[in-house]
Write an enzyme that holds these catalytic residues in place. Structure first.
Site, mmCIF file in Angstrom:
data_model
loop_
_atom_site.group_PDB
_atom_site.id
_atom_site.type_symbol
_atom_site.label_atom_id
_atom_site.label_comp_id
_atom_site.label_asym_id
_atom_site.label_seq_id
_atom_site.Cartn_x
_atom_site.Cartn_y
_atom_site.Cartn_z
ATOM 1 N N ASP A 534 52.527 10.067 24.988
ATOM 2 C CA ASP A 534 52.467 10.044 26.454
ATOM 3 C C ASP A 534 53.383 8.946 26.980
ATOM 4 O O ASP A 534 53.841 8.078 26.230
ATOM 5 C CB ASP A 534 51.019 9.830 26.920
ATOM 6 C CG ASP A 534 50.401 8.562 26.329
ATOM 7 O OD1 ASP A 534 50.862 7.470 26.690
ATOM 8 O OD2 ASP A 534 49.476 8.671 25.497
ATOM 9 N N GLU A 614 71.034 18.936 -3.502
ATOM 10 C CA GLU A 614 70.217 18.560 -2.335
ATOM 11 C C GLU A 614 70.652 17.192 -1.805
ATOM 12 O O GLU A 614 70.736 16.978 -0.595
ATOM 13 C CB GLU A 614 68.736 18.538 -2.710
ATOM 14 C CG GLU A 614 68.137 19.932 -2.845
ATOM 15 C CD GLU A 614 66.737 19.933 -3.463
ATOM 16 O OE1 GLU A 614 65.995 20.890 -3.204
ATOM 17 O OE2 GLU A 614 66.407 19.011 -4.240
#
Ligand code: DGJ
Length: 730
Positions: A534, A614
């Protein structure tokens, strides 16, 4: 710009594209007149019509005028028990026992720059960046003053509001409700958009018409919550990303809240937002004050996209604070999903070594390094290094990580305690607990009473000892349960209705102390992922772990919903291993990278287990992220499709200021054989610029890309993804 018509008592707030107007009427009531696309300074009160309505009472001052009722007039701050039966903004318990509030205009003043709230988060703006209007209302019977603060950030179409109550009488008053925002609309043909979900799937967009009666979302969990976000929108039925009127309302608050919309009998609507009235009751002694948290409104006459971009820019520049407003934040690796509680110093240094080699800049040691913490049943509250796991302590570990050229970060959960901890054994009375009841556990832990300064001081001292013991650049501030048994030994029985709010103020107080004493430490907020995502937390923690769900496909929804208000730079997002720890899904590494890159980027896996191929890809992702950091974080954000509407692909785009560069991100859903050929229409480009596609060399005009679109390549496999970097040439 704030325009005052003192003769007619009209206050007009202009931003670049919007106008907000209020007017004091003949009975000294402050009416809300208009909020929408920018218009000139004239008196718009002709828009407000009134006529006699049965069962809608008339105030005493109106005498025989039955055309006037508080029940039908749009109010700037609605009252209670005196004639307006719609959602109240304020409710007072007066000394005589009545629950009423009646407010009349008293005056105004202007302030330079943006007002500041004591002890609460808020947007900040210097004299040349923002203006403040303060309008004063009073209830003369209750002898209470309501100061209404308006902050105007013209360039961002942002208007903030806050409320401060002052008891001007000689008797104690109890405040049962004090909303931060009341926004009246003279229509109800509107949609309400809210952002909802649960742990591991936060902020999913929900949209529906405003219906007769009251619709509300909120939290009574003491945190803003995974379930509903304190950001809501109201918009035209046909508003979309690019068209239509929409209003955003964001509450800068990290505790229990309520956002309610009422469509009333005469098809007006009212949005009221603020601290949840459940178990809220604030005692206001004579001369006492109470400040309700800030709200921030953005109105966009041009759809959701423009509203979001205004919020993003305003949050970056005027909510986040120095130095993390614009400073590049490091790419991090976090050991949580790689090790959980099972690690020692060697294991951590191994992960850090691999990470450093791949260009990652910050190593974060997550949960499990302190006290007796070997699982989640013990140790919280004892913020001293567990010497069995890390025999050399931070003094030995941190230099090892720093020698690799990396910064060091640490996990803490300051608000919590386990019963199996030295802290709890010494201070069992420091938790939230109702006398005579055994408190509920959440994740096996109890909640420290952060409304108490002595409790906060003790935690702060422990944190300080840790932070001073080594070179620490980052804290992950976690919080892993909802509040229950909310009762504080620090307050008398009659003031227990203050504890929920005082808890939040306590969290802010400790965060502010850290910010002042360690301004360069980057604090990432976390509440089991996104349970406290928030505007309040963002003031203290410039990035927040978006969700505990790290699956790239679930993250598309979570980050899509989050993006309506909060900018990319605030969303903690990591590449994790497959099968994904939360849902078992396999996604390509490219897809995980592209999704996480539109966030505060990092990795959360054992990099030592990656193959050479990777690692090559990860190195490349880190380089791409760094190269495009400014474009990703400061660029204009465009949602090109919705993962809630179209399952075949999700696309979004960042465009640089000046429109010279754009990064287009596309994640496909499950692929099928012989799929249709599709094009993707881009946004925000300059129609007359020629853009070259990086790596391919093809050139398209901006107009072409926005009108006919870019042909999507056909790729095979599940959930493939790609990025297109466009650069203006010539
Ligand atoms: C919840 C967080 O969201 C996770 O990332 C991790 O830090 C755990 N807590 C640790 O307990």
């Amino acid at each position: 710009m704030i325009v005052l018509d003192q003769e007619n008592k009209i206050f007009t707030l202009h931003t670049q594209n919007t106008t907000y107007q209020m007017k004091v009427d003949q009975y000294h009531v402050l009416e809300h007149i208009y909020y929408g696309a920018r218009i000139d300074n004239r008196d718009l009160s002709g828009l407000i019509k009134c006529g006699e309505r049965s069962f809608s009472p008339n105030p005493d001052e109106a005498g025989r005028n039955r055309d006037y009722s508080l029940d039908v007039m749009p109010q700037e701050y609605s009252t209670c028990g005196v004639g307006d039966f719609r959602l109240p903004s304020i409710e007072l318990e007066l000394p005589g026992g009545s629950h009423t509030a009646d407010l009349r205009y008293e005056g105004f003043h202007l302030e330079k720059g943006k007002y500041k709230l004591v002890g609460l988060p808020g947007f900040h703006g210097m004299e040349n960046e923002a203006e403040t209007l303060v309008v004063l209302l009073k209830d003369s019977a209750a002898r209470i003053a309501v100061e209404m603060y308006y902050g105007v950030f013209e360039d961002f179409d942002l208007i903030t509001r806050a409320i401060r109550l002052v008891n001007e009488g000689t008797e104690t008053i109890r405040v049962c409700r004090c909303a931060s925002l009341c926004l009246d609309f003279t229509r109800s043909d509107l949609d309400l958009i809210t952002f909802n979900g649960h742990h591991l799937m936060e902020r999913c967009l929900d949209r529906g018409p405003v219906r007769p009666g009251i619709q509300s979302v909120g939290s009574v969990r003491g945190i803003s919550s995974h379930q509903h976000n304190p950001f809501v929108m109201i918009c035209d039925h046909d508003a979309d990303e690019d068209r239509g009127m929409c209003y955003g309302a964001m509450l800068l608050y990290s505790g229990s809240f309520e956002a309610a919309v009422e469509c009333s009998q005469y098809e007006n609507s009212r949005l009221v937002m603020g601290i949840h009235p459940y178990h809220f009751c604030w005692t206001l002694e004579p001369a006492g004050t109470f400040t309700a948290p800030e709200t921030a409104m953005v109105c966009s006459p041009d759809g959701f996209g423009q509203m979001s971009r205004q919020y993003h820019k305003a949050i970056r520049k005027h909510l986040l604070r120095d130095p993390y407003q614009y400073e590049r934040k490091p790419v991090l690796v976090n050991n949580w999903e790689a090790t959980y509680f099972d690690f020692d110093a060697d294991k951590l240094v191994d992960i850090a070594r691999e990470a450093a080699d791949l260009g990652i800049e910050l190593f974060v040691m997550d949960d499990g390094w302190f006290g007796s913490r070997n699982d989640d049943n013990s140790g919280l509250g004892d913020w001293q290094v567990n010497r069995e796991k890390l025999p050399g302590g931070l003094e030995a570990l941190v230099p090892c990580v720093k020698d690799l050229g990396m910064k060091f970060g640490i996990w803490m959960e300051p608000e919590m305690v386990n019963e199996d901890s030295d802290l709890y054994r010494a201070h069992p009375d420091w938790i939230l607990r109702v006398p005579g009841r055994a408190p509920s556990r959440g994740r096996g832990q109890l909640v420290l009473d952060f409304s108490r300064k002595d409790v906060r001081d003790h935690i702060y001292d422990q944190m300080k000892a840790v932070l001073d013991s080594a070179d620490i650049s980052y804290i992950k501030w976690d919080m892993n349960r909802s509040l229950t048994d909310v009762w504080s030994a620090g307050l008398p029985a009659g003031r227990q209705g203050e504890v929920y709010h005082r808890y939040v103020l306590g969290v802010y107080d400790l965060l502010e102390r850290l910010h002042c004493d360690y301004p360069y430490i980057l604090i990432e907020g976390c509440c089991g992922g996104g349970g406290r995502f928030d505007g309040g937390m963002l003031y203290y923690t410039p990035q927040i772990w978006c969700s505990d769900d790290t699956d790239a496909i679930d993250r598309l929804r979570i980050q899509y919903g989050t993006s309506f208000c909060y900018p990319v730079c605030t969303m903690g997002a990591h590449v994790s291993a497959v099968p994904n720890e939360q849902n078992g899904r396999f996604t390509p590494l490219e897809t995980r990278g592209i999704t996480a890159m539109s966030g505060a980027f990092g990795y959360e896996m054992d990099l030592g287990k990656c193959t050479e191929e990777e690692k090559r890809k990860i190195r490349c992702q880190v380089e791409t992220y760094k190269k495009h950091y400014n474009l990703i974080h400061d660029g204009d954000y465009y949602r090109l499709s919705s993962p809630f509407q179209d399952s075949s692909y999700t696309a979004w785009e960042q465009v640089s200021a000046g429109q010279k560069e754009a990064l287009v991100n596309v994640v496909m859903g499950c692929t099928h054989s012989a799929p249709p050929f599709r094009t993707l229409r881009l946004k925000g480009l300059n129609p007359s610029f020629q853009y070259q596609v990086d790596g391919i060399g093809e050139t398209y005009s901006g107009g072409e890309l926005m009108k006919s679109g870019y042909p999507l390549p056909q790729i095979r496999g599940d959930y493939p993804a790609f990025q297109i970097y466009l650069k203006a040439v010539g």
